[in-house]
Write an enzyme that holds these catalytic residues in place. Structure first.
Site, PDB file in Angstrom:
ATOM      1  N   GLU A 194      -7.281   3.868   5.286  1.00 43.31           N
ATOM      2  CA  GLU A 194      -6.684   4.876   6.733  1.00 43.31           C
ATOM      3  C   GLU A 194      -7.716   5.965   6.327  1.00 43.31           C
ATOM      4  OE1 GLU A 194      -4.556   4.194   8.324  1.00 43.31           O
ATOM      5  OE2 GLU A 194      -3.252   2.592   8.145  1.00 43.31           O
ATOM      6  N   CYS A 221      -5.753  13.783  10.125  1.00 42.94           N
ATOM      7  CA  CYS A 221      -6.394  12.844  10.697  1.00 42.94           C
ATOM      8  C   CYS A 221      -7.042  12.324  11.780  1.00 42.94           C
ATOM      9  CB  CYS A 221      -7.030  11.432   9.890  1.00 42.94           C
ATOM     10  SG  CYS A 221      -4.797  10.673   9.939  1.00 42.94           S
TER      11      CYS A 221
HETATM   12  P1  NDP Z   1     -11.030  12.413   0.192  1.00 45.56           P
HETATM   13  O1  NDP Z   1     -11.389  10.930   0.697  1.00 45.56           O
HETATM   14  O2  NDP Z   1     -11.742  13.494  -0.290  1.00 45.56           O
HETATM   15  O3  NDP Z   1     -10.427  11.702  -1.024  1.00 45.56           O
HETATM   16  C1  NDP Z   1      -9.043  10.976  -1.259  1.00 45.56           C
HETATM   17  C2  NDP Z   1      -8.757  10.625  -2.044  1.00 45.56           C
HETATM   18  O4  NDP Z   1      -9.672   9.753  -2.813  1.00 45.56           O
HETATM   19  C3  NDP Z   1      -8.129  11.675  -3.442  1.00 45.56           C
HETATM   20  O5  NDP Z   1      -7.816  11.006  -4.358  1.00 45.56           O
HETATM   21  C4  NDP Z   1      -9.749  11.586  -4.199  1.00 45.56           C
HETATM   22  O6  NDP Z   1      -9.600  11.908  -5.764  1.00 45.56           O
HETATM   23  C5  NDP Z   1     -10.264  10.009  -4.566  1.00 45.56           C
HETATM   24  N1  NDP Z   1     -11.338   9.634  -4.503  1.00 45.56           N
HETATM   25  C6  NDP Z   1     -12.503  10.370  -4.187  1.00 45.56           C
HETATM   26  N2  NDP Z   1     -13.620   9.409  -4.678  1.00 45.56           N
HETATM   27  C7  NDP Z   1     -12.948   8.246  -5.072  1.00 45.56           C
HETATM   28  C8  NDP Z   1     -13.210   7.624  -6.181  1.00 45.56           C
HETATM   29  N3  NDP Z   1     -15.423   6.898  -5.986  1.00 45.56           N
HETATM   30  N4  NDP Z   1     -12.769   6.054  -6.386  1.00 45.56           N
HETATM   31  C9  NDP Z   1     -11.216   6.426  -6.047  1.00 45.56           C
HETATM   32  N5  NDP Z   1     -10.660   7.573  -5.420  1.00 45.56           N
HETATM   33  C10 NDP Z   1     -11.256   8.667  -4.702  1.00 45.56           C
HETATM   34  O7  NDP Z   1      -9.973  13.324   1.284  1.00 45.56           O
HETATM   35  P2  NDP Z   1      -9.718  14.309   1.190  1.00 45.56           P
HETATM   36  O8  NDP Z   1      -8.214  14.241   0.388  1.00 45.56           O
HETATM   37  O9  NDP Z   1     -10.477  15.613   1.434  1.00 45.56           O
HETATM   38  O10 NDP Z   1      -8.616  14.471   2.627  1.00 45.56           O
HETATM   39  C11 NDP Z   1      -9.540  14.290   3.955  1.00 45.56           C
HETATM   40  C12 NDP Z   1      -9.910  12.851   4.533  1.00 45.56           C
HETATM   41  O11 NDP Z   1      -8.530  12.086   4.755  1.00 45.56           O
HETATM   42  C13 NDP Z   1     -10.215  13.073   5.850  1.00 45.56           C
HETATM   43  O12 NDP Z   1     -11.163  12.127   6.134  1.00 45.56           O
HETATM   44  C14 NDP Z   1      -8.615  12.321   6.851  1.00 45.56           C
HETATM   45  O13 NDP Z   1      -8.510  12.071   8.438  1.00 45.56           O
HETATM   46  C15 NDP Z   1      -8.264  11.751   6.139  1.00 45.56           C
HETATM   47  N6  NDP Z   1      -7.267  11.048   6.441  1.00 45.56           N
HETATM   48  C16 NDP Z   1      -7.181   9.643   6.901  1.00 45.56           C
HETATM   49  C17 NDP Z   1      -5.330   9.301   7.456  1.00 45.56           C
HETATM   50  C18 NDP Z   1      -5.203   8.019   7.585  1.00 45.56           C
HETATM   51  O14 NDP Z   1      -3.961   7.947   7.897  1.00 45.56           O
HETATM   52  N7  NDP Z   1      -5.833   7.642   8.028  1.00 45.56           N
HETATM   53  C19 NDP Z   1      -4.651  10.238   6.757  1.00 45.56           C
HETATM   54  C20 NDP Z   1      -5.118  11.290   6.085  1.00 45.56           C
HETATM   55  C21 NDP Z   1      -6.474  12.290   6.104  1.00 45.56           C
HETATM   56  P3  NDP Z   1      -9.949  13.387  -5.350  1.00 45.56           P
HETATM   57  O15 NDP Z   1      -9.193  14.481  -4.876  1.00 45.56           O
HETATM   58  O16 NDP Z   1      -9.929  13.905  -6.776  1.00 45.56           O
HETATM   59  O17 NDP Z   1     -11.170  13.434  -5.618  1.00 45.56           O
END
Ligand code: NDP
Length: 469
Positions: free
Chosen positions: A242, A276
């Site tokens: 997502e 998002c």
């Molecule tokens: P990120 O992609 O930065 O992080 C999301 C999660 O992934 C966090 O828990 C992060 O951990 C983890 N993560 C980061 N790198 C890795 C890796 N290499 N391996 C595994 N896990 C990893 O997103 P944000 O938290 O900044 O959220 C915003 C984004 O989410 C936007 O792009 C938004 O559009 C999207 N989003 C999409 C939705 C949907 O339903 N389509 C709904 C809500 C948001 P850590 O925090 O430690 O970096």
């Protein structure tokens, strides 16, 4: 972190920061490399228990979880507002939705069935058979900062409903509500081995879990960038992705301008645009474009921003300083691409003021990329084809909206727009938790909504009988 039914304290901590004033609001134990193996061992035990548990019992646990979330609405709301920076009213809305997502997951557990299969398509057959849906195993739920409770429920609810165990890796900036959710599930009767919450950086703890061969399914919500890293590294696992977007709205000349302006105010600036399905692009038919821009800027100038904990604040801060820098960069880039800033475009403390830009070229960041900020670009179009082409002119495709009284035009757009959902006379920011939700192109793979997610967290097992003996 949280495992075997308890919070675990650690020497190393993750500090949870209030995005409005940068104050530390709590510190939680940070997971280490060895916690990954421990969590996998625990999840194997949890899976053994949950896959044998009757669906009705799993549904009861989820139903009770929903009830406890409702009872603890104040606690959950304050925690969410403090860690994510969303306003207290937005946080209350998220808690209501989370309770509903858990209830819908309970219902999904009760409804999940297979189907009969025909064996006589190529001629007579004495075979008879059906498939059942069986749980997949250990589910890894990786969640973003912006809906730390409800998006966790969208993964954990259906996973448990199906009979899987879960390891949850919440966003490092917002881990507190994930731990509260795990506590709530245990209080509701989930076996303690059923869920662990590992808190720590995505690139270390998250990646170790992503690569672990015993994890069978990854349900990820986050950015396209991280989604691509996960899919490139996870190996033979099922994935639901997502991801982000830069959602568009088309406003045709027969649309009620004031009503649409009010809706865009909500869809573009809720959670400071960090949703998002935030509205990022508005394409307005040329004849009404100037009037629409005036109506929208009148609305947006009224948005009361400030301390997210105050009841009358409509828009809170950005999640962190990087997000503020990124918003600033998008505004500067818009100006370099022929854009005019109509209102906003400034930082005030940790808030990025509600911004409208207009006349930006299609190559600009605000048209092509995800801003994840309170910035809406308003541009003109002349023909239906041009509007559709512009909406589709991006790597994303989560949801899109359009406003017109002309049903033929509306259906033409609905067919031609590349997105997971097209909303007619509604903004793309609309979501209820039972609908199939997800994107095309860079916005993702698979669908959420408990009835859809539960299918992605099970596999079909075929059973065939023959009458030969
Ligand atoms: P990120 O992609 O930065 O992080 C999301 C999660 O992934 C966090 O828990 C992060 O951990 C983890 N993560 C980061 N790198 C890795 C890796 N290499 N391996 C595994 N896990 C990893 O997103 P944000 O938290 O900044 O959220 C915003 C984004 O989410 C936007 O792009 C938004 O559009 C999207 N989003 C999409 C939705 C949907 O339903 N389509 C709904 C809500 C948001 P850590 O925090 O430690 O970096």
């Amino acid at each position: 972190m949280f495992t075997k039914g308890k919070r675990v304290t650690k020497d190393k901590k993750v500090e949870v920061i209030n995005p409005y004033n940068d104050e530390v609001v709590q510190a939680l134990g940070m997971s280490e490399g060895k916690d990954v193996e421990d969590a996998i061992t625990t999840a194997h035990k949890g899976f053994k228990i949950l896959k044998r548990m009757p669906a009705g019992d799993r549904a009861q646990i989820l139903e009770k979880t929903s009830d406890i979330i409702k009872k603890r609405k104040d606690d959950f709301s304050r925690t969410i507002a403090l860690e994510s920076g969303k306003t207290i009213n937005e946080a209350r809305g998220e808690v209501d939705r989370a309770a509903s997502t858990m209830k819908l997951s309970a219902l999904a557990a009760m409804k999940l069935t297979g189907e009969t299969v025909r064996f006589d398509l190529a001629g007579p057959s004495k075979k008879m058979g059906f498939f059942i849906r069986v749980p997949i195993g250990i589910v890894l739920a990786v969640t973003p900062f912006n809906f730390p409770l409800n998006l966790s429920c969208h993964k954990i609810g259906p996973a448990i409903a199906a009979g899987n165990s879960v390891i949850h890796k919440p966003a490092t900036k917002t881990p507190a509500s994930g731990v509260m959710l795990a506590e709530t599930l245990i209080e509701a009767g989930l076996p303690v081995e059923g869920i662990s919450v590992l808190i720590g950086s995505g690139s270390t703890i998250g990646m170790a879990l992503v690569k672990h061969p015993d994890v069978k399914k990854i349900s990820f919500t986050g950015s396209l960038e991280v989604g691509e890293i996960i899919t490139a590294n996870c190996g033979m696992k099922r994935v639901t992705m997502e991801l982000g977007s830069n959602s568009a709205v088309i406003v045709f000349k027969d649309a009620p301008i004031d009503l649409v302006a009010k809706k865009v105010r909500k869809g573009g600036y809720t959670l400071a645009g960090q949703v998002c399905i935030s509205i990022q692009r508005v394409y307005v038919e040329e004849d009404i474009a100037d009037d629409f821009l005036t109506a929208l800027s009148d609305e947006v100038k009224q948005i009361k921003f400030g301390d997210q904990l105050l009841n009358d604040t409509e828009m809170g801060p950005m999640i962190d300083h990087d997000a503020l820098d990124k918003a600033q960069k998008f505004c500067e880039d818009a100006v370099q691409h022929n854009g005019t800033v109509i209102t906003g475009g400034k930082r005030e403390g940790n808030i990025f003021t509600p911004t409208i830009v207009t006349g930006v070229s299609e190559e600009s960041l605000v048209i092509q990329e995800e801003a994840f900020a309170p910035i809406v670009a308003v541009n003109k179009f002349r023909t239906v084809d041009e509007a559709i082409q512009k909406v589709n002119n991006t790597k994303y495709g989560l949801q899109a909206g359009l406003f017109t009284r002309d049903i033929t035009k509306a259906l033409e757009c609905a067919r031609a727009i590349d997105a997971g959902g097209v909303l007619i006379n509604e903004i793309p920011t609309f979501r209820v938790d039972n609908m199939p939700y997800g994107g095309t192109k860079g916005s993702g793979i698979g669908r959420e909504g408990p009835d859809f997610a539960i299918k992605e967290m099970t596999e079909e097992k075929l059973i065939v009988f023959d009458q030969i003996i």
